[in-house]
Design a protein around this motif. Structure first.
Motif, PDB file in Angstrom:
ATOM      1  N   LEU A 131      -4.544  -0.246  13.027  1.00 43.32           N
ATOM      2  CA  LEU A 131      -3.312  -1.391  12.746  1.00 43.32           C
ATOM      3  C   LEU A 131      -3.946  -2.142  11.632  1.00 43.32           C
ATOM      4  CD1 LEU A 131      -0.607  -2.283  14.053  1.00 43.32           C
ATOM      5  CD2 LEU A 131      -2.080  -4.104  15.008  1.00 43.32           C
ATOM      6  N   ALA A 132      -5.094  -2.532  11.490  1.00 42.74           N
ATOM      7  CA  ALA A 132      -5.505  -3.069  10.370  1.00 42.74           C
ATOM      8  C   ALA A 132      -5.620  -2.606   9.116  1.00 42.74           C
ATOM      9  CB  ALA A 132      -7.178  -3.728  10.573  1.00 42.74           C
ATOM     10  N   TYR A 133      -5.805  -1.359   9.026  1.00 41.19           N
ATOM     11  CA  TYR A 133      -5.453  -0.350   8.033  1.00 41.19           C
ATOM     12  C   TYR A 133      -4.138  -0.327   7.653  1.00 41.19           C
ATOM     13  CZ  TYR A 133      -6.077   3.983   5.406  1.00 41.19           C
ATOM     14  OH  TYR A 133      -6.070   5.188   4.472  1.00 41.19           O
ATOM     15  N   ILE A 157      -1.861  -2.696   8.383  1.00 39.69           N
ATOM     16  CA  ILE A 157      -1.333  -3.836   7.729  1.00 39.69           C
ATOM     17  C   ILE A 157      -1.836  -4.014   6.248  1.00 39.69           C
ATOM     18  CG2 ILE A 157      -1.690  -6.496   7.794  1.00 39.69           C
ATOM     19  CD1 ILE A 157      -1.869  -5.995  10.741  1.00 39.69           C
ATOM     20  N   ASN A 158      -3.090  -3.859   6.130  1.00 37.12           N
ATOM     21  CA  ASN A 158      -3.728  -3.835   4.596  1.00 37.12           C
ATOM     22  C   ASN A 158      -2.771  -2.808   3.805  1.00 37.12           C
ATOM     23  OD1 ASN A 158      -5.773  -5.445   4.789  1.00 37.12           O
ATOM     24  ND2 ASN A 158      -7.221  -4.286   5.437  1.00 37.12           N
ATOM     25  N   ILE A 174      -8.375  -9.431   7.451  1.00 38.22           N
ATOM     26  CA  ILE A 174      -7.520  -8.714   8.280  1.00 38.22           C
ATOM     27  C   ILE A 174      -8.225  -7.840   9.205  1.00 38.22           C
ATOM     28  CG2 ILE A 174      -5.683  -7.032   8.396  1.00 38.22           C
ATOM     29  CD1 ILE A 174      -4.533  -8.557   6.085  1.00 38.22           C
ATOM     30  N   ARG A 175      -9.315  -6.950   8.652  1.00 38.25           N
ATOM     31  CA  ARG A 175     -10.115  -6.335   9.583  1.00 38.25           C
ATOM     32  C   ARG A 175     -10.811  -7.120  10.382  1.00 38.25           C
ATOM     33  NH1 ARG A 175     -10.042  -2.893   4.890  1.00 38.25           N
ATOM     34  NH2 ARG A 175     -11.326  -3.943   3.904  1.00 38.25           N
ATOM     35  N   ASN A 204     -10.029  -9.750  11.965  1.00 39.97           N
ATOM     36  CA  ASN A 204      -9.026 -10.478  12.891  1.00 39.97           C
ATOM     37  C   ASN A 204      -8.035  -9.803  13.734  1.00 39.97           C
ATOM     38  OD1 ASN A 204      -9.679 -13.423  12.781  1.00 39.97           O
ATOM     39  ND2 ASN A 204      -9.516 -13.081  10.600  1.00 39.97           N
ATOM     40  N   VAL A 205      -8.015  -8.378  13.111  1.00 36.02           N
ATOM     41  CA  VAL A 205      -6.923  -7.383  13.923  1.00 36.02           C
ATOM     42  C   VAL A 205      -7.891  -6.597  14.715  1.00 36.02           C
ATOM     43  CG1 VAL A 205      -5.266  -5.584  13.686  1.00 36.02           C
ATOM     44  CG2 VAL A 205      -5.077  -7.702  12.364  1.00 36.02           C
ATOM     45  N   PRO A 206      -7.688  -6.558  16.021  1.00 36.91           N
ATOM     46  CA  PRO A 206      -8.663  -5.747  17.039  1.00 36.91           C
ATOM     47  C   PRO A 206      -8.443  -4.355  16.720  1.00 36.91           C
ATOM     48  CG  PRO A 206      -6.829  -6.547  18.249  1.00 36.91           C
ATOM     49  CD  PRO A 206      -6.787  -7.247  16.805  1.00 36.91           C
ATOM     50  N   ILE A 207      -7.430  -3.838  16.563  1.00 33.58           N
ATOM     51  CA  ILE A 207      -7.369  -2.158  16.376  1.00 33.58           C
ATOM     52  C   ILE A 207      -7.435  -1.847  14.938  1.00 33.58           C
ATOM     53  CG2 ILE A 207      -6.260  -0.276  16.932  1.00 33.58           C
ATOM     54  CD1 ILE A 207      -4.197  -2.103  18.844  1.00 33.58           C
TER      55      ILE A 207
END
Lengths: 361, 180
Positions: free
Chosen positions: A23-25, A27-28, A14-15, A17-20
């Motif tokens: 946001l990745a944090y 989502i995780n 996820i880190r 493939n997610v640009p921001i």
């Protein structure tokens, strides 16, 4: 600070493939929370059904049979009923503490669940201080019961919570000592490393790897964790005949559901800790005979893990419906005069075995 | 692209935790009920543990939760439940006493701030220890090593002291035959 020190395939994916990063944090974090909640609520639903069925078959009954095949929708119906009940506090109760208590109680099992390795990569947090944190958060369970019992403004609740508090504080010592014994053998406090220290065949699990004392430690763990869980035969906290319902007499609706849920999630976490510490965690069963081992190794780790966990839970349930409840003073005597000295002896024996080279960590 | 830098994020988190700690600490004093005070104190202790975690002092954080939140507070609550009549009468504190308490705490605050300000390199030093310095394994090794970095003698002395305390407690609590 935004990237945790532990690398993890799902998190890394996820880190990457997610640009921001923020946001990745997020989502995780959401994935972790959803995963833990799914395991907790799913297991609790299954366990309520399983408990009723095991209980029924021990007593030569059939248990719930009406709703769905073999009554398997019964738990769903019960849960829906609990959700729609009105939640109210009794007159004269301390409202703040009354509603806080079940939430405090639920923190401990959820924190434990987040540290348990379900498979090589299925773990929310692999921290180096896993076992100390499990011992530490167990205190919140006692706290929730004490607060709930007092805040109910009911003599039975208060008596039940004081009994249960005294019992859990006492048995927590044995519980912690057995965990420390495992830490001493495996040389690590991280649950992942404890699991990996048992890789090999069946006889590399800590229950068999330490000659004799491993099995003794497992029995001690079984006794002290049953008391720690407040389950029968050590359920003097809510002995129905004496205390009507113990510390949760006055609770109803969702607040009661939280107490009930905490009990069953605690059963899952304790069985999971037993699995990790003694039964090789997610490692597949192997007999040291290659043709069979290769077939068994095809089954993914988390299925092995849940298989072992449910086997442990079945043991706890059979214990519950087999033994009679001891008196309060007998219970305390068992802990302070028998379990604690034997545990100290076990720790010393473990040190002797390691120094003699009989156990290779 | 990042919205928050690491430093800003840890600053925000620090102020958030600190605000919770101060809020619960004030609530501990202001709560009318002794048991509620104890509960707020737990939240304050947990906040302290989170601060330790942010400083990479993992073992300190665990010890904080284990000893204070899990041990001391449970015994405090037990003592409250067994001794006092809760909810019947709130604690009454007279005005002169409140005034003296305020003066003492202000003086204490002043001394603490002065000492913190006097610390050399306060502006330039990094607030966290080097990574791994306070981890469990290095902590344990330092505790048991006999070298110049080691603490083996204080560790042994403390364990002896705790043993003496345990033996004393058992001696006091023990009932002899015929004495009931």
């Amino acid at each position: 600070m935004m990237t945790p020190s532990i690398t993890h395939p799902i998190g890394d994916f996820i880190r990457a493939n997610v640009p921001i990063p923020e946001l990745a944090y997020l989502i995780n974090a959401i994935i972790c929370i959803v995963a833990i909640c799914t395991v907790a609520f799913g297991a609790a639903m299954v366990l309520v059904y399983m408990e009723r069925k095991v209980c029924a078959h021990v007593q030569c009954r059939l248990g719930p049979m009406r709703l769905g095949p073999h009554g398997c929708i019964q738990t769903v119906a019960d849960t829906i009923k609990l959700f729609f009940k009105e939640v109210y506090a009794p007159n004269g109760a301390d409202k703040f503490l009354f509603y806080l208590a079940p939430m405090v109680l639920l923190t401990a099992p959820f924190m434990c669940l987040s540290m348990i390795p379900f498979d090589h990569n299925l773990q929310v947090a692999d921290i180096s201080v896993g076992i100390p944190l499990i011992i530490a958060v167990n205190g919140f369970g006692i706290l929730g019961i004490l607060l709930g019992g007092w805040a109910s403004n009911n003599k039975y609740s208060l008596l039940g919570s004081l009994r249960s508090g005294a019992q859990m504080i006492s048995y927590e010592i044995s519980y912690a000592m057995i965990l420390l014994f495992v830490v001493m053998m495996s040389g690590s406090c991280s649950l992942q490393e404890i699991t990996l220290s048992q890789s090999g065949n069946l006889f590399d699990w800590w229950i068999f790897k330490a000659p004799g004392i491993g099995f003794l430690a497992f029995l001690m763990f079984l006794i002290s964790s049953t008391a720690e869980l407040n389950r029968a035969p050590f359920d003097i906290a809510e002995a129905e005949q004496e205390l009507t319902g113990g510390y949760h007499t006055e609770y109803n609706g969702l607040a009661f559901a939280m107490f009930y849920l905490a009990e069953y999630i605690n059963l899952v976490t304790t069985s999971a800790i037993a699995t990790v510490c003694f039964l090789g965690g997610y490692l597949p069963l192997s007999f040291g005979y290659a043709p069979v081992d290769h077939v068994l190794a095809i089954v993914p780790g988390f299925i092995w893990f849940f298989g072992k966990v449910f086997a442990m839970i079945w043991v706890y349930m059979m214990l519950r419906w087999t033994f009679v409840r001891p008196r309060v003073d007998q219970l305390m005597g068992l802990e302070w005069k028998f379990l604690l000295p034997v545990n100290l002896l076990l720790l010393a024996l473990g040190a002797v075995f390691i120094s003699l080279g009989w156990i290779v960590p | 692209m990042t919205l928050l830098s690491d430093a800003l994020f840890s600053d925000v988190m620090f102020y958030l935790v600190a605000a919770v700690m101060i809020g619960t600490a004030i609530a501990t004093i202001m709560a009318k009920n002794l048991l509620q005070s104890a509960v707020f104190l737990i939240f304050s202790f947990v906040g302290t543990a989170i601060l330790y975690l942010m400083l990479h002092a993992e073992f300190m954080a665990m010890a904080q939760i284990m000893v204070y939140a899990g041990g001391v507070i449970i015994f405090v609550i037990f003592t409250i439940l067994l001794t006092s009549h809760l909810g019947e009468s709130a604690l009454h504190i007279k005005l002169p006493r409140t005034f003296i308490a305020l003066m003492i705490s202000l003086a204490f605050l002043w001394v603490m701030v002065r000492f913190v300000v006097l610390t050399p390199d306060l502006n330039v030093a990094t607030p966290t220890a080097t990574s791994g310095y306070a981890s469990l394994s290095s902590f344990a090794l330092r505790l048991l090593s006999t070298g110049p970095e080691g603490f083996v003698i204080p560790f042994e002395i403390i364990s002896l002291l705790l043993l003496v305390t345990l033996v004393c407690a058992i001696t006091i609590a023990r009932k002899f035959k015929g004495e009931e």
